[in-house]
Design a protein around this motif. Structure first.
Motif, short mmCIF file in Angstrom:
data_model
loop_
_atom_site.label_atom_id
_atom_site.label_comp_id
_atom_site.label_asym_id
_atom_site.label_seq_id
_atom_site.Cartn_x
_atom_site.Cartn_y
_atom_site.Cartn_z
N VAL A 1 -2.64 -3.90 11.35
CA VAL A 1 -2.06 -5.06 10.68
C VAL A 1 -1.23 -5.78 11.72
CG1 VAL A 1 -0.57 -5.86 8.81
CG2 VAL A 1 -2.03 -3.84 8.47
N GLU A 2 -1.66 -6.97 12.10
CA GLU A 2 -1.09 -7.64 13.26
C GLU A 2 0.31 -8.19 13.04
OE1 GLU A 2 -4.31 -10.23 14.58
OE2 GLU A 2 -4.86 -8.67 15.98
N ASN A 3 0.70 -8.47 11.80
CA ASN A 3 2.07 -8.95 11.54
C ASN A 3 2.98 -7.73 11.49
OD1 ASN A 3 4.49 -9.85 10.60
ND2 ASN A 3 3.70 -10.69 8.69
N LYS A 4 3.69 -7.48 12.56
CA LYS A 4 4.54 -6.29 12.63
C LYS A 4 6.03 -6.62 12.45
CE LYS A 4 1.37 -3.47 15.16
NZ LYS A 4 0.26 -4.34 15.09
N ILE A 5 6.32 -7.85 12.01
CA ILE A 5 7.72 -8.27 11.91
C ILE A 5 8.15 -8.42 10.45
CG2 ILE A 5 9.35 -10.11 12.48
CD1 ILE A 5 7.44 -10.71 14.91
N ASP A 6 7.41 -9.18 9.68
CA ASP A 6 7.81 -9.48 8.30
C ASP A 6 7.55 -8.30 7.38
OD1 ASP A 6 8.39 -12.04 9.18
OD2 ASP A 6 6.41 -12.81 8.65
N LYS A 7 8.57 -7.92 6.59
CA LYS A 7 8.40 -6.86 5.60
C LYS A 7 7.63 -7.43 4.41
CE LYS A 7 11.87 -3.45 6.34
NZ LYS A 7 11.80 -2.14 5.78
N TYR A 8 6.79 -6.59 3.82
CA TYR A 8 6.04 -6.98 2.63
C TYR A 8 5.94 -5.79 1.69
CZ TYR A 8 2.08 -4.45 4.63
OH TYR A 8 1.26 -3.47 5.14
N GLN A 9 5.73 -6.08 0.42
CA GLN A 9 5.51 -5.05 -0.58
C GLN A 9 4.01 -4.90 -0.77
OE1 GLN A 9 7.50 -2.86 -2.51
NE2 GLN A 9 5.45 -2.06 -2.85
N PRO A 10 3.44 -3.74 -0.41
CA PRO A 10 2.01 -3.55 -0.64
C PRO A 10 1.70 -3.64 -2.14
CG PRO A 10 2.90 -1.81 0.75
CD PRO A 10 4.06 -2.58 0.22
N LEU A 11 0.61 -4.27 -2.47
CA LEU A 11 0.14 -4.37 -3.84
C LEU A 11 -1.35 -4.16 -3.86
CD1 LEU A 11 2.12 -7.52 -5.06
CD2 LEU A 11 2.62 -5.13 -5.62
N GLY A 12 -1.86 -3.63 -4.94
CA GLY A 12 -3.28 -3.40 -5.09
C GLY A 12 -3.55 -1.92 -5.30
N HIS A 13 -4.78 -1.53 -5.07
CA HIS A 13 -5.20 -0.16 -5.32
C HIS A 13 -6.15 0.30 -4.22
CE1 HIS A 13 -3.80 -1.60 -9.20
NE2 HIS A 13 -3.52 -0.33 -9.46
N GLY A 14 -6.29 1.60 -4.11
CA GLY A 14 -7.18 2.14 -3.10
C GLY A 14 -7.73 3.49 -3.52
N LEU A 15 -8.79 3.86 -2.85
CA LEU A 15 -9.41 5.17 -3.00
C LEU A 15 -9.51 5.76 -1.61
CD1 LEU A 15 -11.06 7.34 -4.61
CD2 LEU A 15 -13.08 5.95 -4.09
N VAL A 16 -8.98 6.96 -1.43
CA VAL A 16 -9.09 7.66 -0.14
C VAL A 16 -9.69 9.03 -0.40
CG1 VAL A 16 -7.18 6.42 0.95
CG2 VAL A 16 -6.72 8.55 -0.20
N PHE A 17 -10.58 9.44 0.51
CA PHE A 17 -11.11 10.79 0.38
C PHE A 17 -11.44 11.34 1.76
CE2 PHE A 17 -14.63 7.88 -0.35
CZ PHE A 17 -15.71 8.42 0.35
N HIS A 18 -11.25 12.65 1.88
CA HIS A 18 -11.50 13.36 3.13
C HIS A 18 -12.99 13.66 3.22
CE1 HIS A 18 -11.23 16.43 6.24
NE2 HIS A 18 -10.06 15.88 6.54
#
Length: 190
Positions: free
Chosen positions: A84-101
């Motif tokens: 994520v190239e914007n490393k300065i501005d704080k943001y609140q992540p929103l949305g959903h995800g699925l992660v699996f090993h």
């Protein structure tokens, strides 16, 4: 200074996003539970599918910048890096995800066919843009997987979870095909 984060396990990713680990090999994430943060370079040893509802900066995926907006799906496979190239501005992540090993799908039909899903590769430089109806379908699929994760583990759990993930990925194949057919027809008309 750029922060780098390594996700070796589902639990690593759950902790990063302020989530409880219900199963060591798979998780459905609600990013609104995560703390505000700045961008970072992330190394994944997991399969991840993100449906984000917030613009958090440009995503560098492999060597290219990802065509990423609100309401898109982003796919990551083990060994890949997302920055994520914007490393300065704080943001609140929103949305959903699925992660699996990867261990979750070993010995399953999904494990045998995972390489058929081309959207997990760096060569896919166009994000999957979803219609409102498709976004709802994704959220319903995530809810089905979450429901199974909230149940007691039994001898059928792995099969039910991996079957749901496989169905979800097959729907994503359909969505990609629709997107590229639509864009091909638009380009022919120009």
């Amino acid at each position: 200074m750029s922060q780098s984060i390594y996700f070796e396990t589902v639990n690593d990713y759950n902790q990063f996003n302020n989530h409880e680990t219900l199963h060591p090999l798979v998780s459905v994430i609600d990013f609104s539970k995560a703390h505000k943060r700045t961008g970072s370079k992330m190394y994944f040893n997991l399969y991840c599918i993100f449906l984000k509802d917030v613009k958090c900066g440009d995503l560098k995926y492999g060597r290219a910048t990802y065509d990423y907006q609100e309401g898109t799906l982003v796919f990551v496979s083990p060994g890949q890096v997302v920055d994520v190239e914007n490393k300065i501005d704080k943001y609140q992540p929103l949305g959903h995800g699925l992660v699996f090993h990867p261990d979750l799908i070993k010995g399953t039909s999904l494990g045998k066919g995972i390489s058929e899903y081309g959207f997990f590769g760096y060569q896919t430089n166009e994000a999957l843009h979803l219609s409102a109806k498709e976004q709802q379908m994704v959220l319903e699929m995530f809810a089905d997987i979450q429901f199974e994760l909230s149940r007691s583990v039994d001898k059928h759990s792995k099969k039910v979870i991996t079957s749901n993930i496989e169905l979800f990925l097959n729907l994503c194949d359909r969505f990609y095909d629709r997107q590229f057919i639509t864009r091909e027809n638009v380009n022919k008309g120009i």
